[in-house]
Structures are given as C-alpha cells and as structure tokens.
Design a protein around this motif. Structure first.
Motif, PDB file in Angstrom:
ATOM      1  N   GLU A   1      34.693  53.535  75.332  1.00 11.49           N
ATOM      2  CA  GLU A   1      36.030  54.008  75.701  1.00 11.49           C
ATOM      3  C   GLU A   1      36.211  55.446  75.231  1.00 11.49           C
ATOM      4  N   ARG A   2      37.024  56.194  75.962  1.00 13.21           N
ATOM      5  CA  ARG A   2      37.310  57.593  75.604  1.00 13.21           C
ATOM      6  C   ARG A   2      38.704  57.932  76.118  1.00 13.21           C
ATOM      7  N   LYS A   3      39.418  58.771  75.420  1.00 15.04           N
ATOM      8  CA  LYS A   3      40.796  59.078  75.806  1.00 15.04           C
ATOM      9  C   LYS A   3      41.152  60.518  75.468  1.00 15.04           C
ATOM     10  N   LEU A   4      41.789  61.200  76.430  1.00 17.91           N
ATOM     11  CA  LEU A   4      42.464  62.463  76.169  1.00 17.91           C
ATOM     12  C   LEU A   4      43.955  62.157  76.134  1.00 17.91           C
ATOM     13  N   ALA A   5      44.535  62.195  74.946  1.00 11.75           N
ATOM     14  CA  ALA A   5      45.959  61.897  74.756  1.00 11.75           C
ATOM     15  C   ALA A   5      46.719  63.218  74.762  1.00 11.75           C
ATOM     16  N   LEU A   6      47.307  63.536  75.893  1.00 10.06           N
ATOM     17  CA  LEU A   6      47.962  64.836  76.095  1.00 10.06           C
ATOM     18  C   LEU A   6      49.455  64.754  75.795  1.00 10.06           C
ATOM     19  N   TYR A   7      49.801  64.077  74.700  1.00  9.18           N
ATOM     20  CA  TYR A   7      51.215  63.842  74.405  1.00  9.18           C
ATOM     21  C   TYR A   7      51.416  63.521  72.930  1.00  9.18           C
ATOM     22  N   GLU A   8      52.681  63.613  72.520  1.00  5.89           N
ATOM     23  CA  GLU A   8      53.121  63.110  71.227  1.00  5.89           C
ATOM     24  C   GLU A   8      54.227  62.102  71.469  1.00  5.89           C
ATOM     25  N   GLN A   9      54.481  61.267  70.467  1.00  8.12           N
ATOM     26  CA  GLN A   9      55.536  60.274  70.602  1.00  8.12           C
ATOM     27  C   GLN A   9      56.238  60.081  69.267  1.00  8.12           C
TER      28      GLN A   9
END
Length: 338
Positions: A251-259
């Motif tokens: 699995e791989r993820k680009l998380a282009l956000y904050e929360q």
C-alpha cells in the motif's frame, strides 16, 4: 493533524516486545487466550491464575452493556470480545487486576483457532478510552476514538487506532510499546506536545514540505504514507515505487490534506509535476489537487476526493478494472487505457 501508522520514534521509544509479555499465556479454565499476534509455540500455562476481583480470568464482551459492566474495577483482567461494540460513552479502564501477581489488563479484540492463528478481529468504537491500568494492552482489532494513557506499560499490539493517542506524561510514553503491526490513524501526544515521526527508519509516514522532501520520499526508500503540509511544485517527473506495506499488504498513499481532531479535512494541498508514474500496488492519492498526467502501472489505484488537472492513463485493462476513482474526484482530462 498528522497521520501515524507506526510509532518508531527516534530516541523517545525503542519498539520492542516487553519482557513481561513474551511468555504470557492467559488461561481461563480450559480457555486459552494467547498474547502473541499470530502463531507461536508457547505452551499453555498450567497454572490457572485468576484475578483477585471476581475469580474469573476473563470476561466475555458481546455488547456495550457487557463492556460497561466489565471495563471498570470489577472486571476481570482480560476482556475478550466476541462482536463489534459501539458506545456513545467515554470509557475508563481501571482497577487492581493482576495476572500472575503483576498488574495487567487486556482488551482482546480478536478470536483465534486452536493453533493460535487470529481468525476474527473486532472493532470497539467510543468517544474516548482512558487507561488507568498499569500494563494495559489493546490487541488485534480496531479502536475508533481517542486514547488517553495515564499509566506505565501501555501496549498496542496488532491494532488499528482511528484517533489520537495522548500520553499524560513522558514516563508513560517511554514505557509504552506500540508494535510494528499497529496503525495509528491520528497523532501521538506526550504532555500535550505532538510527537515527531522518524521519517526513514521503517516509519510509515514521511512529512512533505517541499520538492526536496518529495523526491527523497516518493521512491523505494520512503514510508508508505507521504503526508503533505504545503503545496509542492517540481519540474521533474515523479515515480511512486517501492515495497512499502500497511498491515502486511502492499500500500502507498499521498495524503494531500490535514484534518482536525474530529477528522474533518481542514486544509488541502496541490502537487504539481509533469507526470506521476505509479508503480506501487494499492496506491492512493487523497484530498487535494494533482496538476499533471498520471500513469498507472499497478493494481488497486485509488483517487479519493481528488482534483486531477491532467490525464489518467492505465497501462492495462487490468489496472483500470482494479482502480477506484470515487464520486468526489474530478479528472479534467481523459481517463483511458494506453
């Protein structure tokens, strides 16, 4: 809010199995509940140690009523779950429970077969869980909510935590053990201070602040999550690759956000590059904007809440069929198989 999947902190904590847990086999009459995540060869404990509170080594948890009855001071040292449980009440894990004359407490969110293979995992959801038991353990399941640790020896083993973990003091943090199979989808705090992640030594998340960070982490040496904290522009083609895993699956993820603490998205960022080639299986771009063309050369590609100002090209019909582009995603260009 930063997004953690594995606590491998630089100097603050050495991830290791506590000696007290290494040979710990729990026995309740003829029922044996193993402390290890998966298989092991530990022989059954011949001594049917009982906790001093109720004479029982473990309580069965089937619903919220069971949970509230047993999680406090009158419960056994093991609470063994046999179903998903949801409550709207804050939970407090407390009491003087012991295992073999040592303070210990466990939420066993799983079932296993006679060979101690985990066969079922359960989810516990609550606004919060406050831990007052020394040597408390959550194992092999999911907790949805925030955890507040106010005792030494806290353990997360094979868990998914969808929330933050707050340690009331550095002593509690230093004595804790969060294993490599645990995913924390939130932030770890110690005395109210957010803990930084060690970016390159097996950690599952890297911070991306600029193009240099991006180029360092997007390849084979990066973590499985790249978490953005700013817009990033590069004039170089990007290749997303490597053998990264999440819970033993690629699995791989680009998380282009904050929360925020309630997991509401508070900020979204833009990544701009001539192209992005995806070689990771189960790669995801989430909650932001990518400007450029995307070339997908692996199964399980996901676009979630994204804006793509460019084209999405799949290298085969198989890769396209296995992809998931959700209804909140907008692709301004073409989506096609090359």
């Amino acid at each position: 809010m930063r997004k953690y999947s594995l606590k491998l902190m630089s100097a603050a904590l050495t991830v290791s199995v506590l000696a007290a847990c290494g040979d710990n086999n729990e026995t309740a009459g003829d029922n044996v509940v193993d402390n290890d995540n998966n298989n092991n060869n530990v022989e059954e404990n011949e001594n049917n140690d009982e906790d001093g509170m109720t004479g029982a080594t473990y309580n069965e948890v089937m619903d919220a009523d069971n949970l509230h009855e047993y999680i406090g001071a009158d419960g056994a040292w093991i609470l063994h779950f046999y179903a998903d449980v949801t409550t709207d009440q804050d939970l407090v894990m407390e009491g003087d429970q012991e295992n073999r004359d040592e303070p210990e407490r466990k939420l066993a969110l799983y079932e296993q077969d006679e060979d101690r293979n985990v066969t079922e995992q359960y989810t516990l959801e609550a606004p919060s869980l406050t831990v007052h038991n020394e040597n408390a353990r959550l194992q092999n399941g999911t907790f949805i909510g925030d955890i507040f640790v106010e005792e030494n020896g806290f353990i997360l083993a094979g868990m998914t935590v969808e929330g933050d973990v707050h340690f009331a003091g550095e002593e509690y943090f230093d004595s804790s053990d969060i294993d490599e199979d645990t995913v924390i989808d939130g932030t770890i705090y110690v005395d109210g201070e957010e803990m930084a992640m060690d970016g390159m030594t097996g950690a599952t998340y890297n911070e991306v602040m600029d193009a240099d960070n991006l180029h360092e982490y997007i390849g084979a040496d990066g973590a499985w999550i790249l978490h953005f904290y700013d817009d990033v522009t590069t004039d170089q083609d990007l290749v997303m690759e490597g053998d990264q895993e999440n819970r033993d699956e690629p699995e791989r993820k680009l998380a282009l956000y904050e929360q925020d603490e309630d997991r509401n998205v508070t900020e979204q960022y833009t990544l701009e590059a001539p192209s992005l080639t995806v070689l990771n299986e189960n790669a995801r771009l989430q909650n932001g904007t990518f400007i450029g063309d995307i070339f997908v050369e692996a199964n399980g590609f996901v676009l979630a809440g994204m804006t793509v100002e460019g084209n999405v090209y799949f290298a085969s019909d198989e890769f396209e069929a296995s992809a998931d582009i959700d209804e909140e995603t907008e692709v301004t260009g073409d989506i096609e198989v090359q």
